[in-house]
Each structure stands twice: as structure tokens, then as C-alpha cells.
Design an enzyme around this catalytic site. Structure first.
Site, PDB file in Angstrom:
ATOM      1  N   HIS A  77       0.860  -1.187   0.000  1.00 19.29           N
ATOM      2  CA  HIS A  77       0.000   0.000   0.000  1.00 19.29           C
ATOM      3  C   HIS A  77       0.896   1.237   0.000  1.00 19.29           C
ATOM      4  CE1 HIS A  77      -4.160   1.589   1.413  1.00 19.29           C
ATOM      5  NE2 HIS A  77      -3.527   2.508   0.702  1.00 19.29           N
ATOM      6  N   VAL A  78       1.004   1.877  -1.144  1.00 17.76           N
ATOM      7  CA  VAL A  78       1.882   3.042  -1.292  1.00 17.76           C
ATOM      8  C   VAL A  78       1.448   4.139  -0.320  1.00 17.76           C
ATOM      9  CG1 VAL A  78       0.566   4.108  -3.183  1.00 17.76           C
ATOM     10  CG2 VAL A  78       3.018   4.544  -2.982  1.00 17.76           C
ATOM     11  N   HIS A  79       2.422   4.850   0.232  1.00 19.53           N
ATOM     12  CA  HIS A  79       2.143   5.951   1.138  1.00 19.53           C
ATOM     13  C   HIS A  79       3.352   6.888   1.173  1.00 19.53           C
ATOM     14  CE1 HIS A  79       3.902   2.616   3.414  1.00 19.53           C
ATOM     15  NE2 HIS A  79       4.472   3.539   4.184  1.00 19.53           N
ATOM     16  N   MET A  80       3.093   8.144   1.497  1.00 14.36           N
ATOM     17  CA  MET A  80       4.129   9.177   1.545  1.00 14.36           C
ATOM     18  C   MET A  80       4.387   9.561   3.002  1.00 14.36           C
ATOM     19  SD  MET A  80       3.945  13.100   0.091  1.00 14.36           S
ATOM     20  CE  MET A  80       3.615  12.573  -1.570  1.00 14.36           C
ATOM     21  N   HIS A  81       5.649   9.540   3.403  1.00 21.20           N
ATOM     22  CA  HIS A  81       6.035   9.950   4.752  1.00 21.20           C
ATOM     23  C   HIS A  81       6.354  11.441   4.771  1.00 21.20           C
ATOM     24  CE1 HIS A  81       6.655   5.922   6.560  1.00 21.20           C
ATOM     25  NE2 HIS A  81       6.866   5.577   5.294  1.00 21.20           N
TER      26      HIS A  81
END
Length: 152
Positions: free
Chosen positions: A111-115
Site C-alpha cells: 500500500h503506497v504511502h508518503m512519509h
């Protein structure tokens, strides 16, 4: 030994599956919702205010994002940075990034996500540099409530 009792509830509650999809459903640790994405607190933060911008769709890579999802991810990131800069003691900088693949540091590859990690000068000390450990001076619950109020 480092004592981190706040992690017990999370560890015991793990049921498998995607914790980001679960957060989207339950609202647990969710700070702000958009049409295509949401902002969620990272409960294993690298620093105070470490959040993630996540698409609702369970997809693994940025090329699978729709143009609307990509645009909203960037808008949400800009919103977090803007609001954090308005704090009484704003961060001196930010690390913002997406880890694609295990070798790139992705703890959750599916599940792609941006920090978004706020940074203050001198926020690294001997514990992280020598000991490979992070020491947080705040509770996750307090950080969540403060960020939720700030990012309304």
C-alpha cells in the site's frame, strides 16, 4: 533496555492485513480525510509529527495512482508542511518521501504511502546514531490529538 508501553496495544491488536486500509475504515490514528487520500499518524515515528499521506485505494506503486490521487497526495503534504510551519516552534526542515519496495525501506510494500517527517536542528542524538534506537519525549496519544487539532 528501552521501555515503550504505548506499543503494546498496537502489537496485540494486529490482525494481519493492511493496517492502512484498516485505519481508513476505522479512523484510528487518522488525522484528516480527503476525497482520494487521508493523513494518518505514524505510530512508530522517526520524529514528532511524523505522518503519512495514503490513498484509500490499496495499490502498491505511484504509477498506479490516478492523476487525482497523485495531486491530492501532494496537496495533503503541502497542507501538513504549511500548518507545521505555522507552529510556535516550527520545524527547521522536513523529510518527505515514498519508499517503493523492501530494499528501499518500505515496511509495507503493498500500500503506497508518503512519509512526512518534521525535522529540528539537533533532533538526532547518540541513541539513534550509536545505538540505532529512537527516543521519543511524548506519548503517541498526545501527539495524535495535538496534530489532529493543528491539521483541522
Amino acid at each position: 533496555m528501552l521501555y515503550a508501553p504505548w506499543r503494546k496495544r498496537y502489537i496485540l491488536s494486529k490482525k494481519g492485513g493492511c493496517f492502512l486500509c484498516e485505519a481508513a475504515k476505522t479512523g484510528e490514528w487518522v488525522i484528516k480525510r480527503g476525497k482520494h487520500t487521508f493523513i494518518v499518524l505514524n505510530i512508530y515515528p522517526y520524529n514528532y509529527g511524523h505522518v503519512m499521506v495514503v490513498p484509500y485505494r490499496h495499490i502498491s506503486s505511484i504509477e498506479e495512482l490516478s492523476p487525482e490521487e497523485r495531486a491530492e497526495m501532494m496537496e495533503m503534504a503541502a497542507f501538513v508542511v504549511k500548518r507545521m510551519k505555522e507552529r510556535e516552534k516550527p520545524p527547521h526542515g522536513f523529510n518527505i518521501g515514498i519508499n517503493l519496495g523492501k530494499v528501499a525501506g518500505a515496511g509495507l510494500e503493498s500500500h503506497v504511502h508518503m512519509h512526512i517527517v518534521p525535522r529540528w536542528e539537533g533532533d538526532n542524538n547518540f541513541m539513534s546514531v550509536i545505538g540505532g534506537e529512537r527516543v521519543l519525549s511524548f506519548s503517541i496519544e498526545e501527539m495524535y490529538q495535538e496534530l489532529k487539532d493543528m491539521l483541522k
